[in-house]
Write a protein that holds these residues in place. Structure first.
Motif, PDB file in Angstrom:
ATOM      1  N   UNK A  60      -5.099 -22.476  -2.927  1.00 24.94           N
ATOM      2  CA  UNK A  60      -5.536 -23.745  -2.349  1.00 24.94           C
ATOM      3  C   UNK A  60      -4.791 -24.874  -3.042  1.00 24.94           C
ATOM      4  N   UNK A  61      -4.136 -25.713  -2.246  1.00 22.35           N
ATOM      5  CA  UNK A  61      -3.483 -26.908  -2.768  1.00 22.35           C
ATOM      6  C   UNK A  61      -4.401 -28.108  -2.542  1.00 22.35           C
ATOM      7  N   UNK A  62      -4.483 -28.940  -3.557  1.00 19.59           N
ATOM      8  CA  UNK A  62      -5.261 -30.186  -3.485  1.00 19.59           C
ATOM      9  C   UNK A  62      -4.359 -31.355  -3.844  1.00 19.59           C
ATOM     10  N   UNK A  63      -4.520 -32.479  -3.119  1.00 17.95           N
ATOM     11  CA  UNK A  63      -3.751 -33.682  -3.411  1.00 17.95           C
ATOM     12  C   UNK A  63      -4.660 -34.897  -3.272  1.00 17.95           C
ATOM     13  N   UNK A  64      -4.897 -35.565  -4.395  1.00 17.93           N
ATOM     14  CA  UNK A  64      -5.796 -36.718  -4.391  1.00 17.93           C
ATOM     15  C   UNK A  64      -5.255 -37.856  -3.537  1.00 17.93           C
ATOM     16  N   UNK A  65      -3.956 -38.095  -3.587  1.00 15.96           N
ATOM     17  CA  UNK A  65      -3.363 -39.233  -2.879  1.00 15.96           C
ATOM     18  C   UNK A  65      -3.574 -39.125  -1.372  1.00 15.96           C
ATOM     19  N   UNK A  66      -3.488 -37.929  -0.842  1.00 10.50           N
ATOM     20  CA  UNK A  66      -3.668 -37.746   0.602  1.00 10.50           C
ATOM     21  C   UNK A  66      -5.085 -37.332   0.967  1.00 10.50           C
ATOM     22  N   UNK A  67      -5.943 -37.089  -0.065  1.00  9.80           N
ATOM     23  CA  UNK A  67      -7.292 -36.566   0.158  1.00  9.80           C
ATOM     24  C   UNK A  67      -7.242 -35.341   1.071  1.00  9.80           C
TER      25      UNK A  67
END
Length: 361
Positions: free
Chosen positions: A279-286
């Motif tokens: 699972x990839x998570x990216x705060x900037x793109x939510x």
């Protein structure tokens, strides 16, 4: 404010959708059972607008991101992003608030892009198991979730989060999912500047800048519109989670708050029944999405280096939608885990009650 009237299934509600004779007296639940419903009919409710009261779209006009017809979108608005043929497409959740279903016929594919505002769930389906029929909005809810119907001579009811027909002639038929990722409009544009997006000119008079459900979507708001089992209180009811279902039927729910606690980006390894996912998570793109951790025949493992997710085998950097953006594998695309999607926590916990609730180490 929320305008939908909440009541138990109105007499004849399902029959208006499925074309059966109307029940009388207290026979609504019995009528649903007679139609072959294989879900608890006491949790089916009339959402208010009626069949097609929320109008589904078919092949809406798609425009470039800087087109004035896309100006209704703000940077932080969420979109359902997908790759169809040679195109990247964005179906805004703003459109989903008002239409809930977008039927797409593109590059030889017959897709239904669906969003339920009440469960916060975004799923994309291939329509082949429904004879490629278009889908509409039945006006019924199952545990607060959108129930689709297929536009055929003998329509069935398809609860979105069940991912299959559960009432009518096709009861028991599953709908295969098509890969998609939900993230902010700004994030999707940055990753795919050539994307096309649904125009505000849909043929309907709707304010696509306005969320029609008041404060319903506030993460800690416990209000629901229809009957359902007890709410799991381990997380805030309307916190977004990425849910992943493995082939052995076991699910994992990854709350956005727990993912964010890991850092600005994250790569989380999961496994069940001999299957693996990352699972990839990216705060900037939510955004959060799940992928098979390999490219072609090469197994990959991932770690965070600075502000990037990097695979340890080639040193390539990967975006939240599984695209290699730098390194030896640049432009490679990971295979998405199809049985993964975003919803509110209360809904995921109700539909997949045996799921593991993931928490940050």
């Amino acid at each position: 404010m929320i305008s939908r009237a909440v009541r138990l299934l109105a007499l004849g509600g399902a029959c208006a959708t499925l074309g059966c004779s109307n029940p009388t007296g207290g026979a609504a639940e019995s009528a649903l059972s007679d139609l072959g419903c294989t879900i608890p009919v006491q949790f089916i409710a009339d959402g208010g607008p009626g069949k097609d009261g929320i109008p589904a779209l078919t092949d809406p006009r798609l425009v470039a991101p800087d087109d004035p017809e896309a100006s209704y979108l703000l940077a932080g608005d969420r979109v359902i992003g997908l790759h169809v043929g040679d195109e990247h497409l964005a179906i805004p959740v703003n459109i989903g608030w008002w239409h809930e279903v977008v039927n797409l016929n593109r590059s030889g594919l017959r897709l239904a892009v669906t969003h339920c505002p009440l469960t916060g769930s975004s799923l994309v389906f291939e329509r082949g198991s429904a004879s490629n029929a278009e889908f509409g909005v039945s006006g019924l809810l199952f545990m607060n979730n959108l129930m689709l119907y297929d536009r055929t001579e003998q329509p069935s009811l398809w609860p979105q989060m069940v991912r299959g027909a559960r009432c009518g002639s096709r009861s028991g038929t599953q709908l295969p999912m098509y890969p998609s990722v939900e993230m902010t409009w700004a994030g999707w544009r940055a990753l795919h500047p050539g994307t096309r997006v649904v125009s505000r000119l849909t043929g309907y008079s709707r304010d696509y800048t306005s969320y029609p459900y008041g404060d319903y979507a506030r993460a800690d708001n416990p209000a629901l519109l229809a009957p359902m089992p007890a709410v799991d209180e381990r997380r805030r009811p309307k916190e977004r989670v990425l849910g992943v279902v493995f082939g052995d039927g076991k699910g994992v729910a990854l709350p956005f708050g727990a993912l964010d606690a890991v850092g600005p980006v994250a790569a989380i390894s999961l496994s069940s029944g001999g299957e693996s996912a990352v699972v990839f998570w990216d705060r900037a793109t939510q955004g959060a999405a799940a992928f098979v951790p390999r490219f072609e025949t090469q197994a990959l493992t991932f770690r965070v280096v600075g502000s990037s997710v990097v695979d340890e085998q080639t040193g390539s950097s990967w975006s939240v939608d599984g695209l290699a953006i730098a390194g030896p594998l640049k432009r490679a695309q990971l295979v998405a885990v199809n049985d993964a999607f975003v919803s509110y926590w209360f809904a995921w916990a109700a539909f997949y009650p045996g799921s593991v609730l993931w928490s940050a180490p």
